[in-house]
Design a protein around this motif. Structure first.
Motif, PDB file in Angstrom:
ATOM      1  N   TRP A   1      -2.326  10.882   3.161  1.00  0.00           N
ATOM      2  CA  TRP A   1      -1.162  10.089   3.430  1.00  0.00           C
ATOM      3  C   TRP A   1       0.023  10.958   3.672  1.00  0.00           C
ATOM      4  N   MET A   2       0.213  12.197   2.776  1.00  0.00           N
ATOM      5  CA  MET A   2       1.342  12.895   2.859  1.00  0.00           C
ATOM      6  C   MET A   2       1.597  13.309   4.527  1.00  0.00           C
TER       7      MET A   2
ATOM      8  N   ARG B   1      13.260   8.380  -0.602  1.00  0.00           N
ATOM      9  CA  ARG B   1      12.067   8.269  -1.907  1.00  0.00           C
ATOM     10  C   ARG B   1      11.446   9.469  -2.037  1.00  0.00           C
ATOM     11  N   LEU B   2      10.887   9.877  -1.127  1.00  0.00           N
ATOM     12  CA  LEU B   2       9.965  11.383  -0.673  1.00  0.00           C
ATOM     13  C   LEU B   2      10.870  12.339  -1.297  1.00  0.00           C
ATOM     14  N   ARG B   3      12.301  12.356  -0.860  1.00  0.00           N
ATOM     15  CA  ARG B   3      12.945  13.585  -1.103  1.00  0.00           C
ATOM     16  C   ARG B   3      13.262  13.590  -2.373  1.00  0.00           C
TER      17      ARG B   3
ATOM     18  N   LEU C   1       0.807  -1.234   0.058  1.00  0.00           N
ATOM     19  CA  LEU C   1       0.008  -0.057  -0.206  1.00  0.00           C
ATOM     20  C   LEU C   1       0.697   1.339  -0.015  1.00  0.00           C
ATOM     21  N   TRP C   2       1.987   1.349   0.484  1.00  0.00           N
ATOM     22  CA  TRP C   2       2.842   2.441   0.899  1.00  0.00           C
ATOM     23  C   TRP C   2       3.471   2.573  -0.507  1.00  0.00           C
ATOM     24  N   GLU C   3       3.822   1.364  -1.286  1.00  0.00           N
ATOM     25  CA  GLU C   3       4.439   1.849  -2.545  1.00  0.00           C
ATOM     26  C   GLU C   3       3.221   2.327  -3.484  1.00  0.00           C
ATOM     27  N   LYS C   4       2.094   1.968  -3.508  1.00  0.00           N
ATOM     28  CA  LYS C   4       1.001   2.243  -4.260  1.00  0.00           C
ATOM     29  C   LYS C   4       0.857   3.818  -4.157  1.00  0.00           C
ATOM     30  N   ARG C   5       0.714   4.263  -2.714  1.00  0.00           N
ATOM     31  CA  ARG C   5       0.619   5.589  -2.571  1.00  0.00           C
ATOM     32  C   ARG C   5       1.676   6.476  -2.958  1.00  0.00           C
ATOM     33  N   ALA C   6       3.072   6.113  -2.870  1.00  0.00           N
ATOM     34  CA  ALA C   6       4.276   6.669  -3.339  1.00  0.00           C
ATOM     35  C   ALA C   6       4.173   6.956  -4.710  1.00  0.00           C
TER      36      ALA C   6
END
Length: 228
Positions: free
Chosen positions: A197-198, A217-219, A162-167
């Motif tokens: 989510w963010m 990943r987010l950076r 799920l985290w990967e999907k949101r990312a």
């Protein structure tokens, strides 16, 4: 009292499983001390059918439980216990039980429910064998075809997916809109989902619970993502 159901190898022919045994005979065998799973093997019927029939009869008249031979009514176990006399349940038989259980109940067995522990353990073991690349292709193919969703991943794997999907959804949104999602002005439901989510990721970062790889990943999207 000597049990009339004691078996020995010399009597194996007379104890060959019979297709015509009735439900009343299941109950009779149970009163003589046989476990439901043993009865199911002898009669070549799904374990759940035997278990539920006996459970229903005893529930309707609890005094029937007193008819059953208990441990002290049985002769002394031979050296090594009953393992040598109790036939091993084949993989195919257990898999068929799983298929039948899934068909009847529409779910997988649960380890915390009485009567489902062994079937639950069987399913968990198949998942473990698959993840270790030790399950045969024929067995996997059977489970894929007859038990849809049997490889449902454990909680951690589902959360990671799920985290990967949101990312990925966030990366696509930023690429298309050139900004991060906003909750208050969002038009599409997905933008609200991504905005919430963010905020969750920023909270995890502040309390030190965001995995390093996720933060990196987010950076890549924005070095100041946690302040946006």
């Amino acid at each position: 009292m000597t049990s009339t159901l004691t078996m020995n190898p010399a009597e194996s022919e007379s104890w060959a499983p019979q297709q015509h045994w009735s439900r009343e005979e299941w109950f009779y065998m149970w009163t003589k001390g046989l476990e439901p799973r043993r009865i199911a093997v002898l009669c070549r019927v799904p374990y759940r059918k035997v278990y539920e029939h006996i459970h229903a009869k005893v529930s309707s008249k609890p005094e029937r439980f007193g008819q059953r031979l208990m441990l002290h009514d049985h002769p002394k176990l031979p050296p090594g216990g009953l393992n040598k006399q109790t036939p091993r349940i084949l993989w195919a038989d257990r898999a068929e039980e799983l298929v039948e259980f899934r068909r009847v109940y529409g779910r997988f067995p649960r380890g915390y429910l009485e009567g489902e522990q062994q079937l639950y353990s069987f399913l968990q073991y198949q998942r473990k064998r698959y993840r270790a690349s030790k399950i045969t292709e024929s067995r996997k193919s059977f489970l894929d075809a007859h038990v849809p969703g049997w490889l449902t991943p454990p909680k951690k794997e589902r959360e990671d997916a799920l985290w990967e999907k949101r990312a990925r959804g966030l990366e696509k949104f930023v690429e298309e809109h050139g900004r991060y999602p906003r909750y208050k002005t969002a038009v599409e439901p997905l933008e609200k989902v991504l905005a919430v989510w963010m905020q969750r990721q920023r909270h995890c970062l502040r309390i030190g619970k965001l995995e390093k790889s996720r933060g990196e990943r987010l950076r890549k999207l924005n070095s100041q993502w946690h302040e946006c």
